[in-house]
Design an enzyme around this catalytic site. Structure first.
Site, mmCIF file in Angstrom:
data_model
loop_
_atom_site.group_PDB
_atom_site.id
_atom_site.type_symbol
_atom_site.label_atom_id
_atom_site.label_comp_id
_atom_site.label_asym_id
_atom_site.label_seq_id
_atom_site.Cartn_x
_atom_site.Cartn_y
_atom_site.Cartn_z
ATOM 1 N N ARG A 145 0.626 -1.076 -0.257
ATOM 2 C CA ARG A 145 0.174 -0.156 -0.081
ATOM 3 C C ARG A 145 0.496 1.635 0.043
ATOM 4 O O ARG A 145 2.120 1.111 0.669
ATOM 5 C CB ARG A 145 -1.074 -0.195 1.004
ATOM 6 C CG ARG A 145 -1.714 1.665 1.563
ATOM 7 C CD ARG A 145 -2.158 1.161 3.083
ATOM 8 N NE ARG A 145 -2.928 2.371 3.325
ATOM 9 C CZ ARG A 145 -2.369 3.454 3.651
ATOM 10 N NH1 ARG A 145 -1.355 3.360 4.169
ATOM 11 N NH2 ARG A 145 -2.657 4.670 4.512
ATOM 12 N N ASP A 154 0.597 1.821 8.785
ATOM 13 C CA ASP A 154 1.262 1.038 9.007
ATOM 14 C C ASP A 154 1.763 0.754 10.725
ATOM 15 O O ASP A 154 2.139 0.360 10.489
ATOM 16 C CB ASP A 154 2.366 1.602 8.135
ATOM 17 C CG ASP A 154 2.989 1.285 7.439
ATOM 18 O OD1 ASP A 154 2.071 0.057 6.265
ATOM 19 O OD2 ASP A 154 3.047 2.625 6.254
ATOM 20 N N ASP A 190 6.460 -0.538 6.039
ATOM 21 C CA ASP A 190 4.694 -0.549 4.850
ATOM 22 C C ASP A 190 4.961 -2.044 5.388
ATOM 23 O O ASP A 190 5.520 -3.127 5.550
ATOM 24 C CB ASP A 190 5.621 -0.527 3.948
ATOM 25 C CG ASP A 190 5.894 1.640 3.660
ATOM 26 O OD1 ASP A 190 5.406 1.627 4.376
ATOM 27 O OD2 ASP A 190 5.590 0.992 2.175
#
Length: 209
Positions: A145, A154, A190
């Site tokens: 993403r 995150d 991430d």
């Protein structure tokens, strides 16, 4: 290397925001309707199967209040609460550079402007979600993403995993956010999502609960 990754992500964010802004309103309205329909069907099918199997159904969903040009899930949230008896909560930034809190929302909940100008519930009841719907600017077909660069989701997804809290994460995106063929490289921090849903369908296959 990290600087190159961040610079590339910033350039992609600008381009994806421009693509998103360029979509005709008739297409975004229709696309949001299709996203809501697919989400409703996916959850209803999974809950029915789990019920038949005598297994625990998901009861709490973390959604999001749309910022400008994001898919609008609000009609579905009302339906989930009023017709399906599902608990819905919304993200609240209570502290900078920290995980999000998820606060209870119902159609009767008073709202106020929170950080970044996003509407948040006037409520203090926090919840642990079984499903997290994540606003997604860009995505890969592997579930990576690209968000807005603040890192809140995150941190939040990482914190839920550290707590050993079982949940399913679904990115909600426009199809124009597809990063296939782009020189996008996720940062080490991430968090990969379980699935991605767009106005054109499931870009990453729908997860089974």
């Amino acid at each position: 290397m990290i600087q190159n990754v961040e610079h590339n992500a910033a350039a992609l964010r600008t381009r994806l925001k421009d693509l998103r802004a360029g979509q005709p309103s008739i297409d975004t309205n229709r696309g949001a309707l299709l996203i809501r329909g697919r989400l409703f069907t996916w959850l209803a099918t999974n809950r029915s199967r789990l019920r038949e199997q005598g297994r625990t159904e998901p009861t709490t969903i973390a959604a999001f209040w749309p910022m400008a040009q994001e898919p609008d899930l609000r009609p579905l949230l009302v339906q989930w609460v009023e017709e399906e008896g599902i608990n819905v909560c919304l993200p609240v930034v209570k502290e900078a550079d920290a995980p999000l809190s998820f606060v209870e929302w119902t159609p009767d909940t008073d709202m106020e402007k929170g950080r970044y100008g996003i509407e948040i519930p006037v409520s203090t009841k926090t919840m642990q979600p079984d499903i997290v719907l994540v606003p997604t600017l860009g995505y890969t077909r592997q579930g990576d993403r690209l968000g807005y660069g603040k890192g809140y989701y995150d941190r939040t997804l990482a914190a839920l995993k550290e707590q050993n809290h079982a949940f399913t994460s679904i990115g909600i995106a426009w199809a124009v956010g597809d990063l296939s063929g782009q020189s996008y490289q996720p940062a080490p921090h991430d968090q990969r999502l379980d699935s991605i849903l767009t106005d054109k369908g499931w870009a990453v296959p729908a997860p089974e609960l």
